[in-house]
Design an enzyme around this catalytic site. Structure first.
Site, PDB file in Angstrom:
ATOM      1  N   HIS A  37      41.416  42.447  50.399  1.00 25.22           N
ATOM      2  CA  HIS A  37      41.111  41.004  50.403  1.00 25.22           C
ATOM      3  C   HIS A  37      41.627  40.349  51.687  1.00 25.22           C
ATOM      4  CE1 HIS A  37      41.518  41.661  45.892  1.00 25.22           C
ATOM      5  NE2 HIS A  37      40.310  41.157  45.979  1.00 25.22           N
ATOM      6  N   GLN A  61      30.422  38.406  34.488  1.00 21.95           N
ATOM      7  CA  GLN A  61      30.155  39.734  35.045  1.00 21.95           C
ATOM      8  C   GLN A  61      30.902  40.842  34.309  1.00 21.95           C
ATOM      9  OE1 GLN A  61      31.819  38.461  39.025  1.00 21.95           O
ATOM     10  NE2 GLN A  61      32.508  40.570  39.125  1.00 21.95           N
TER      11      GLN A  61
HETATM   12  O1  PAF Z   1      33.897  41.458  44.241  1.00 26.20           O
HETATM   13  C1  PAF Z   1      34.401  40.555  43.530  1.00 26.20           C
HETATM   14  O2  PAF Z   1      35.603  40.311  43.554  1.00 26.20           O
HETATM   15  C2  PAF Z   1      33.509  39.748  42.611  1.00 26.20           C
HETATM   16  O3  PAF Z   1      32.486  40.530  42.088  1.00 26.20           O
HETATM   17  C3  PAF Z   1      32.947  38.473  43.260  1.00 26.20           C
HETATM   18  C4  PAF Z   1      32.061  38.786  44.453  1.00 26.20           C
HETATM   19  C5  PAF Z   1      34.094  37.581  43.723  1.00 26.20           C
HETATM   20  C6  PAF Z   1      32.106  37.692  42.249  1.00 26.20           C
HETATM   21  O4  PAF Z   1      32.849  37.341  41.132  1.00 26.20           O
END
Ligand code: PAF
Length: 290
Positions: A37, A61
């Site tokens: 990140h 998701q």
């Molecule tokens: O990769 C992630 O952390 C997630 O899938 C995202 C792109 C932030 C969407 O919730």
């Protein structure tokens, strides 16, 4: 670093930045930051005047039996890491802010979401595509950065941005690995010491694929067999899928003639880990390249 929890406040602040002629880069995340990140944030800083990071563990998701409730969270630590990297705005909305009562619009990217993780996690990419579309509409950045570890996610997002004529450039950033090769992931925190060491076989198998191609192997089925044999030696690792396919369409590839994706998902204890690499055929006659 300024923190925003509502869409209205964030929009107001971003409008002020844009009116000063500043460019914006956006890094959407689900938090629990690791160096993957932070690398996205550092890259964002190099490429734009104002860096916006979101932290939102997106419920749409996650499948009904997945790890939404257990997904690792540590907002205090995340805030301090983002501030150290020099993030300008951090957006941490509630679930109600993103999906208010009556919410009923979803984005379905067809075709490419039926392969790999999409096949294993029905509805996952519908949730990802929906939240990413919403976040891009809220932030309206010039660029948005995503890690290549989630290769299929990156391709799905590029597809939706192109299909919906969204005015943003999507940039993929190479996977950040631990010194021993393990791809960084928030879900690595689920691993015991023994599981972590067993999980190394995933990145080792991707290196094996690259080495086989370098030695001239072009048969996808031979490469897949060798990788499966290596992974099966680690009893703690349960392979979910290993696909050798086109990196854009995810159609299976039989012979490695062009850039090809090797994508793996495997369970190690309670952690579902994914990793991938692009293998390239050796140039037959590399002469005359100037
Ligand atoms: O990769 C992630 O952390 C997630 O899938 C995202 C792109 C932030 C969407 O919730």
């Amino acid at each position: 670093m300024l923190e925003f929890n509502t869409i209205a406040e964030l929009r107001k602040a971003l409008k002020a930045e844009r009116s000063k002629g500043k460019t914006t880069a956006f890094v959407p995340t689900m938090g629990y930051f690791h160096d993957g990140h932070l690398t996205l944030m550092r890259e964002a800083k190099k490429r734009a005047d104002c860096v916006v990071v979101s932290i939102f563990v997106n419920p749409t998701q996650f499948g009904p039996n997945e790890d939404l409730d257990k997904y690792p969270r540590n907002l205090e630590r995340d805030r301090s890491l983002a501030a150290k990297v020099g993030v300008d705005f951090i957006f941490i909305p509630t679930v109600d802010e993103i999906y208010p009562k009556g919410y009923s619009t979803y984005i379905d990217v067809e075709g490419i979401t039926n392969a790999l993780c999409g096949r294993q996690r029905p509805g996952h990419f519908r949730g990802v595509a929906t939240v990413v579309t919403k976040l891009l509409n809220i932030v309206q950045p010039d660029i948005a950065l995503f890690g290549e570890k989630d290769w299929q996610q990156l391709i799905v997002i590029k597809r939706l941005v192109s299909d919906l004529n969204m005015d943003v450039e999507i940039i993929g950033i190479p996977t950040v690995r631990e010194p021993d090769g393990l791809a960084m992931s928030s879900r690595n925190s689920y691993l015991s010491a023994e599981e972590r060491s067993a999980a190394l076989v995933i990145s080792k198998s991707l290196t094996l694929a690259a080495n086989m191609v370098d030695r001239g192997e072009a048969s996808a089925s031979k490469i897949a067999s060798a990788l499966k044999e290596l992974i099966e030696k680690e009893k703690a690792v349960k392979l979910e899928y290993l696909e050798i396919c086109d990196p854009e369409t995810f159609a299976p590839v039989e012979e490695i003639k062009a850039d090809t994706l090797v994508a793996i998902a495997a369970w190690v204890g309670k952690a579902r880990l994914i990793d991938n690499t692009i293998i390239r055929p050796k140039l037959e006659n590399p002469g005359n390249l100037g």
